[in-house]
Design an enzyme around this catalytic site. Structure first.
Site, PDB file in Angstrom:
ATOM      1  N   ASP A  88      28.153  21.870 -33.170  1.00 53.01           N
ATOM      2  CA  ASP A  88      29.119  22.473 -34.077  1.00 53.01           C
ATOM      3  C   ASP A  88      29.355  23.903 -33.603  1.00 53.01           C
ATOM      4  O   ASP A  88      28.411  24.598 -33.196  1.00 53.01           O
ATOM      5  CB  ASP A  88      28.544  22.540 -35.496  1.00 53.01           C
ATOM      6  N   HIS A 145      23.453  18.182 -28.945  1.00 48.76           N
ATOM      7  CA  HIS A 145      23.480  16.755 -28.612  1.00 48.76           C
ATOM      8  C   HIS A 145      24.104  16.542 -27.234  1.00 48.76           C
ATOM      9  O   HIS A 145      24.799  17.408 -26.711  1.00 48.76           O
ATOM     10  CB  HIS A 145      24.258  15.986 -29.682  1.00 48.76           C
ATOM     11  N   SER A 246      23.501  30.618 -30.944  1.00 47.76           N
ATOM     12  CA  SER A 246      23.698  30.970 -29.559  1.00 47.76           C
ATOM     13  C   SER A 246      24.898  30.231 -28.984  1.00 47.76           C
ATOM     14  O   SER A 246      25.847  29.944 -29.694  1.00 47.76           O
ATOM     15  CB  SER A 246      22.450  30.692 -28.738  1.00 47.76           C
TER      16      SER A 246
END
Length: 287
Positions: A88, A145, A246
């Protein structure tokens, strides 16, 4: 002088690692009243939607870090087609790798070799390929992911500073992603080599992977780990997480046809489609 320029300049003398370790200590605190107060304040400040979380009760988390790296409900992020977003966040830059360089921000580029810790030989694999950078703000889901299914071949820890990686800093600090502490993860995929770089940032207390657990903080020298026993991760599977926000930088040896609807600064969600490859590496080698 702009505020963003001033913000970037005042970061140079700050003891990045000391500050980050202090924040990390606080984020691991198990005093119930303190961790609950921190979590409540964070949810309010960043408007975190806890309805997406597998555990929506914020008081159920043992530490702030457990809350920050919370798991989402399986249906919260459906699997898209083709190349997937690894997180995200904001798709800050993406496109073709030109002159062995990736775009950090308008007018600022950095080399693939520098990103990989000075590995010129490996960097040559990505000439003519594609890249994408995804910035994770504090309010985002912080597990990373797999953008493609792949077999992990090598993990490289590269020491560095811990500048902030928000837009104000990327606009003004040269070679930012190649200066910060980072974890470089090399994969073999059906579309050729892929590297996924987890970039540390100010107050990021640690980076974890699913195959090695917590990897940073380290310091000092570049450290390489080769994997004799294959570590296979499927497309969309979790590969790691940040303890505070980050950036993820991805590079691919193959050319990516990015979705025409995407533009720099587009908000993306983990496992959403970013584009596709016109052919596999096996097909590209056929006469």
């Amino acid at each position: 002088m702009s505020l963003s320029k001033l913000f970037s300049l005042i970061q140079y003398p700050i003891p990045h690692h000391l500050l980050s370790r202090l924040v990390g200590f606080l984020a691991e605190c198990r005093l119930v009243w303190l961790k609950d107060a921190l979590i409540r304040a964070f949810i309010k400040a960043f408007k975190v939607d806890m309805r997406e979380a597998a555990e929506p009760d914020h008081t159920a988390y043992a530490t702030f870090n457990d809350f920050f790296t919370r798991e989402l409900k399986p249906e919260a992020r459906p699997l898209g087609e083709g190349l997937l977003s690894p997180a995200d966040g904001t798709l800050s830059q993406f496109g073709a790798i030109e002159a062995d360089c990736l775009l950090q921000a308008k007018g600022r580029r950095f080399s693939v070799a520098d990103l990989l810790g000075g590995d010129e030989e490996t960097a040559r694999r990505y000439r003519g390929g594609s890249y994408a950078n995804v910035y994770l703000s504090p309010s985002d889901y912080h597990r990373v992911h797999m953008p493609l299914g792949g077999t992990l071949t090598e993990m490289v820890y590269v020491p560095g500073r811990l500048f902030s990686v928000n837009s104000a800093t990327t606009d003004h600090v040269p070679n930012l992603f190649a200066r910060n502490e980072r974890l470089v993860c090399h994969f073999d995929t059906e579309y050729g080599p892929m590297v996924v770089v987890l970039v540390g940032a100010m107050i990021v207390a640690a980076i974890e992977t699913v195959w090695s657990g917590q990897v940073t903080p380290l310091s000092g020298q570049v450290q390489r780990v080769r994997f004799d026993r294959p570590v296979r991760l499927e497309r969309g599977e979790e590969m790691g997480r940040f303890k505070l926000g980050s950036t993820v930088v991805m590079a691919f040896a193959g050319k990516v046809d990015f979705d025409d609807r995407l533009a720099p600064k587009t908000k993306v969600r983990v496992c959403a489609s970013l584009g596709s490859f016109p052919f596999s590496s096996e097909e590209s080698q056929r006469p």
